[in-house]
Enzyme design. Sequence first.
Site, PDB file in Angstrom:
ATOM      1  N   GLU A   7       0.864  -1.175   0.000  1.00  0.00           N
ATOM      2  CA  GLU A   7       0.000   0.000   0.000  1.00  0.00           C
ATOM      3  C   GLU A   7       0.904   1.229   0.000  1.00  0.00           C
ATOM      4  O   GLU A   7       1.792   1.344   0.852  1.00  0.00           O
ATOM      5  CB  GLU A   7      -0.908   0.014   1.239  1.00  0.00           C
ATOM      6  CG  GLU A   7      -1.888   1.173   1.234  1.00  0.00           C
ATOM      7  CD  GLU A   7      -2.825   1.167   2.437  1.00  0.00           C
ATOM      8  OE1 GLU A   7      -3.600   2.136   2.569  1.00  0.00           O
ATOM      9  OE2 GLU A   7      -2.771   0.218   3.240  1.00  0.00           O
ATOM     10  N   ARG A  17       5.567 -13.154   9.509  1.00  0.00           N
ATOM     11  CA  ARG A  17       6.199 -11.885   9.188  1.00  0.00           C
ATOM     12  C   ARG A  17       7.492 -11.748   9.999  1.00  0.00           C
ATOM     13  O   ARG A  17       7.743 -12.513  10.931  1.00  0.00           O
ATOM     14  CB  ARG A  17       5.260 -10.730   9.503  1.00  0.00           C
ATOM     15  CG  ARG A  17       4.966 -10.558  10.979  1.00  0.00           C
ATOM     16  CD  ARG A  17       3.999  -9.415  11.223  1.00  0.00           C
ATOM     17  NE  ARG A  17       3.687  -9.291  12.639  1.00  0.00           N
ATOM     18  CZ  ARG A  17       2.819  -8.414  13.124  1.00  0.00           C
ATOM     19  NH1 ARG A  17       2.185  -7.601  12.293  1.00  0.00           N
ATOM     20  NH2 ARG A  17       2.582  -8.362  14.421  1.00  0.00           N
ATOM     21  N   LYS A  36       3.849   0.814  10.366  1.00  0.00           N
ATOM     22  CA  LYS A  36       3.924   2.055   9.569  1.00  0.00           C
ATOM     23  C   LYS A  36       3.377   3.237  10.359  1.00  0.00           C
ATOM     24  O   LYS A  36       3.890   4.350  10.262  1.00  0.00           O
ATOM     25  CB  LYS A  36       3.141   1.896   8.270  1.00  0.00           C
ATOM     26  CG  LYS A  36       3.909   1.223   7.143  1.00  0.00           C
ATOM     27  CD  LYS A  36       3.079   1.291   5.877  1.00  0.00           C
ATOM     28  CE  LYS A  36       3.758   0.557   4.733  1.00  0.00           C
ATOM     29  NZ  LYS A  36       2.909   0.570   3.526  1.00  0.00           N
TER      30      LYS A  36
END
Length: 556
Positions: free
Chosen positions: A35, A259, A269
């Site tokens: 994104e 992850r 983020k």
Amino acid sequence: MVEEEKSLNFIEEIIEEDLRNGKNDGRVLTRFPPEPNGYLHIGHAKSICLNFSLAQKYNGKTNLRFDDTNPVTEDVEYVDSIKKDIQWLGFQWADELYTSDYFDTLYAYAVELIKKELAYVDDSTSEEIAASKGTPTVPGTPTVYRSRSIEENLRLFEEMRDGKYKDGEKVLRAKIDLASPNMHMRDPIIYRIKHAHHHRTGDKWCIYPMYDFAHGQSDSIEKITHSVCTLEFIPHRPLYDWLIDRLEIFPSKQYEFARLNLNYTVMSKRKLLQLVNEKFVEGWDDPRMPTISGLRRRGYTPESIRNFCERIGIQKRENMIDVSLLEFCIREDLNKTAWRRMAVLDPIKLIITNYPEGKVEELVGENNPEVEGGEGNRVIPFSNELWIERDDFMEDAPKKFFRLGPGLSVRLKHGYIVTCTDFKKDENGNITEVHCEYVPNSKSGEDTSGMKVKGTIHWVSVTHAKEVEVRLYDRLFQDENPAAAEDFKASINPNSLHIIEKAYVEPDLANAELGKGYQFIRLGYFNLDSRNTTADKLVFNRTVTLKDSWAKESKK
């Protein structure tokens, strides 16, 4: 001797099974779908390396698809930085795509779901929708809007698209199962209203698909064979499959891996954006940030990051990786590639009293002794006045101090053996000068003096030294798991940056190249700072120390 074959990770096993069965006509097509609402970090690097490496291994391709469905947080700046980071890591995508490329198709898919009575427009507030979903142990209850007719839903959804309603006034929900044990299947929202300018489609759209609706359908449109994402998307997989099945489109499949969790680091983020906006760091590319651009500016190499990602492997369970492994990977790489140079960060003057004043001798040093042939040599000017490190001299040296002190001898790197004969102090008791005598026949490579010394120190000729700024970077957080703290910013390391405004380096470093690593002998690995270096002022960043100093601290 036959090299042992490397075992496959579980995703490679799935791909090889698919290839044996002739699935997807033998194709392997992966995708990396960021994104564009921030800069990529080391966690994304793991995903990039995985997706691109899988495609390379099985003669496939990887698409770069920007998940640009939230115009409020997205920007072209982030798009450009993401492309730069991927290419810097050494990968090239097959097609550059955007979810916004598919907005018309996704809208048509939503209309199809409405026609199949599998979607409806809901006027409820976000709080009312959350309450109507129930709890993991209590089934949800339908809102009054769930029973709307196909015709009414089609009209309302078209009016949503045409801008008749305000943000949050209506949403489109999939009609699935309000009693499902999976909360993501309890009539999830698939479209919401956002009156915001989009960086690619402008003001054409004021409704945008939710991630769960756009993700699987975009995979299907591109005919992605192996859609790889992280473990938190496991509960989303039933919805991914349900939408593809009900729309009867290409059956892309989602697979999940753990992850990257790195200690002494935050990789949210949102939290990274806080650090930037609240000026805790210089920007997204601050060398203390775990962003790829920050690591690049600090002096990390693509090879070291790829090696790190390969070493940690692909797992099905979450675990915490020690950041010292990442630091080990860059040390290992730079040891083989970085040119050696001498630099003095905390200088005091050393005067060789029996060396002819004004005489300049050209000594020779290898660029990299770790490589056969040394990658060539450089010339190092030597004179009777040198800069040395302040902590290489002690007035009252202990027994095992093998550097300079009254009556002590050391070898000057690439040069001569010297013995301390005197020193001077200022009015505050600080050492200002060290006086030595050198042994003329003790020159490195030509030594016939027969003297043995245990210490070697680095130096820079005062007359020839290049003055530079040096930035000593350390870990940004003191706590091992700052992300778990109530206030992650409370554990910021106050010593994460120390700026030395005046340091001295070999004159050869006046020609230092951006992007190249240098080992400052005995001090660590450094590189030119890409943001602050100018033609008149060189700024060097410390990439990493020569040894893991944090390991020593943890044992205390």
